[in-house]
Design a protein around this motif. Structure first.
Motif, mmCIF file in Angstrom:
data_model
loop_
_atom_site.group_PDB
_atom_site.id
_atom_site.type_symbol
_atom_site.label_atom_id
_atom_site.label_comp_id
_atom_site.label_asym_id
_atom_site.label_seq_id
_atom_site.Cartn_x
_atom_site.Cartn_y
_atom_site.Cartn_z
ATOM 1 N N GLU A 45 7.002 -4.262 -1.236
ATOM 2 C CA GLU A 45 7.113 -3.015 -0.598
ATOM 3 C C GLU A 45 8.170 -2.048 -1.091
ATOM 4 O O GLU A 45 7.997 -0.734 -1.094
ATOM 5 N N HIS A 104 0.544 -4.818 -0.013
ATOM 6 C CA HIS A 104 1.653 -3.811 0.124
ATOM 7 C C HIS A 104 2.349 -3.541 -1.104
ATOM 8 O O HIS A 104 3.310 -3.022 -1.236
ATOM 9 N N LEU A 125 1.909 -1.800 8.454
ATOM 10 C CA LEU A 125 2.717 -1.197 7.389
ATOM 11 C C LEU A 125 4.218 -0.818 7.827
ATOM 12 O O LEU A 125 4.036 -0.485 8.742
#
Ligand code: GLA
Length: 510
Positions: free
Chosen positions: A376, A497, A324
């Protein structure tokens, strides 16, 4: 399909426009032409101090502003919506109502001015230059950022502070005449470097726009970047900052590691107690931001040291992407500290690095597009909003594109962050694949972020019982500002995400 995308991208590049629309979907609806007032509904200020506030409001200009029950020591400019003057001398709450009108309509919004000891009753919002300019920062670039905070519309959503980070002072021994030289004047007063020829002029420039100005120093002899800091000059420096007109002070530990005698709580707290006490007595509303990366559980004592917000982690820009991107590391660590946040005391997981910013771990060079997907970036902003984190954008103000502005400027996302209750979201559920954050709001609803941490799309689930609600739930998509209907359970498909950010109303279970 691929070919079409390729051709669109080529055409867009040839035309010199951004290609955001394809892979960077814009979720925030455009504001209408009628006025809509945004920003906090509660605001803390100390009696008798200077006050400045620009009513955040979207809608076609010219707008005409009014404020009912505004204390007589304050004046509102009806054309700009800027309020200036003195905070009333009497402690108490002043229930002001703002009104804005234009030819397309009118709007009102309550604004409770709470005169007392507590500042930052909602998380501070603004811009900090660090992740864009680092050691290249100048007074002119700060002025340009203030201009852009207005012209981009960010100020219409509540962004208010324009904050200088490191590198405004003299750097001892630096051969560059712009940066090196005498660090202090004959009286011991701290001197800016030659890139900041007029500090008073700079804050006046920022204030004239109805914005507030922030500055940076540290308790050690030098800042993190090796510039002059405030060790043994704390009182004089703080007084000079107030005289210059600054409204926010970030106090960065860094070279204090050479001074501290041991790792005890007492030793680590000492420099913050000292500066916090000084800042409180300045006769000016200066928000005090502790920056010591979360050592000795600063969230337990930061408020006691006079702080309104404290960094809980290391620099988000230095966190490496593993599975991540780095911001999840700061976010997840910060999410565990929900019990310590509240009005006037905020956990600070560092800045929003979205859009275009300086390259991570690199001191120089122009800003580039951050290495985060659209999902994201929505997750980043959603997480910070839910965690009642201070919202400081630190990317390039002069490279704001439609996508970045749509992430920064969604009035409903910001309302969650600025909610009057001042609660930080708690972790409802967490596993390798998902994170659910829940933030109770003033009207009895709950804001929920369902974050998909996995590499594939994921079906996620939220039931009323988990929210301590019964009956059908009313669910609203916060990013799209759209009702999703009444349902027993909310089960969105969330991109890798990505986030489903909703506001949920139901009957409270007793
Ligand atoms: C530290 C802080 C950053 C920034 C730099 C400046 O790393 O955590 O936020 O202020 O110093 O040198």
């Amino acid at each position: 399909m691929r070919l079409r995308l390729f051709l669109t991208v080529c055409a867009a590049l040839a035309a010199g426009v951004t290609v955001a629309a394809q892979d960077m979907p814009i979720l925030t609806p455009k504001p209408g032409s009628a006025p809509k007032i945004n920003g906090p509904k509660i605001y803390g200020a100390r009696p008798g101090h200077d006050f400045i506030y620009r009513i955040p409001c979207t809608g076609e200009r010219p707008l005409k502003f009014r404020a009912s029950k505004l204390p007589p020591s304050l004046k509102l400019d009806p054309a700009t919506g800027i309020i200036t003057g003195k905070v009333p001398p009497k402690i108490g709450s002043y229930e002001v109502t703002f009104r804005a009108a234009n030819k397309a309509g009118s709007a009102t919004r309550p604004f409770k001015l709470v005169v007392g000891d507590t500042l930052a009753l909602t998380p501070p919002m603004g811009w900090n230059d660090w992740y864009t300019y680092r050691n290249q920062i100048t007074g002119n670039l700060m002025r340009e950022a203030a201009d852009l905070m207005i012209s981009s519309g960010m100020a219409d959503y509540g962004y208010q502070y324009v904050n200088i980070d490191d590198c405004w002072m003299v750097k001892p021994g630096d051969p560059n005449p712009e940066l090196g030289g005498e660090t202090r004047d004959a009286g011991g007063g701290i001197l800016p470097n030659k890139r900041f020829p007029d500090m008073k002029g700079l804050t006046a420039y920022i204030h004239a726009k109805g914005l507030r100005a922030g500055i940076y120093t540290g308790p050690g002899p030098l800042t993190c970047a090796g510039y002059t800091a405030s060790y043994q000059h704390e009182d004089a420096d703080a007084r000079r900052f107030a005289e210059w007109g600054f409204d926010f002070l970030k106090y960065d530990w860094c070279s204090y590691r050479q001074i501290v005698r041991n790792d005890s709580l007492e030793e680590r707290k000492k420099p913050y107690d000292l500066m916090g006490g000084i800042v409180k007595r300045l006769g000016r509303d200066v928000v005090f931001n502790l920056c010591q990366y979360g050592m000795s559980d600063v969230w337990r004592w930061g408020a006691d040291a006079g702080g309104q917000c404290w960094r809980t982690t290391g620099d988000v820009g230095n966190m490496r992407r593993n599975q991540l991107p780095g911001f999840y590391e700061a976010g997840v660590a910060n999410a565990k500290l929900a019990d310590y946040a509240g009005p006037g005391r905020w956990n600070d997981p560092d800045y929003l690095i979205i859009g275009y910013a300086g390259r991570p771990r690199q001191r120089e060079g122009p800003p580039t597009k951050v290495e985060l997907s659209a999902d994201e970036q929505y997750s980043y902003m959603s997480m910070w909003s839910l965690m009642a984190a201070p919202l400081f954008f630190s990317g390039a103000m002069n490279m704001l594109d439609d996508f970045t502005l749509n992430v920064l400027c969604n009035a409903e996302v910001i309302d969650v962050n600025q909610d009057v209750l001042g609660k930080q979201a708690k972790i409802l559920r967490q596993s390798d694949g998902e994170l659910l954050l829940v933030k109770p709001l003033e009207d009895g609803s709950k804001a929920v972020g369902l974050f998909n941490l996995s590499a594939a799309p994921r079906k996620m689930k939220l039931a009323g019982a988990e929210l301590e609600m019964t009956g059908p739930l009313r669910v609203r998509d916060v990013w799209r500002q759209r009702e999703l209907g009444m349902m027993k359970e909310y089960s969105p498909q969330v991109a890798s995400h990505g986030v489903a950010f909703v506001r949920v109303w139901g009957k409270a279970k007793h």
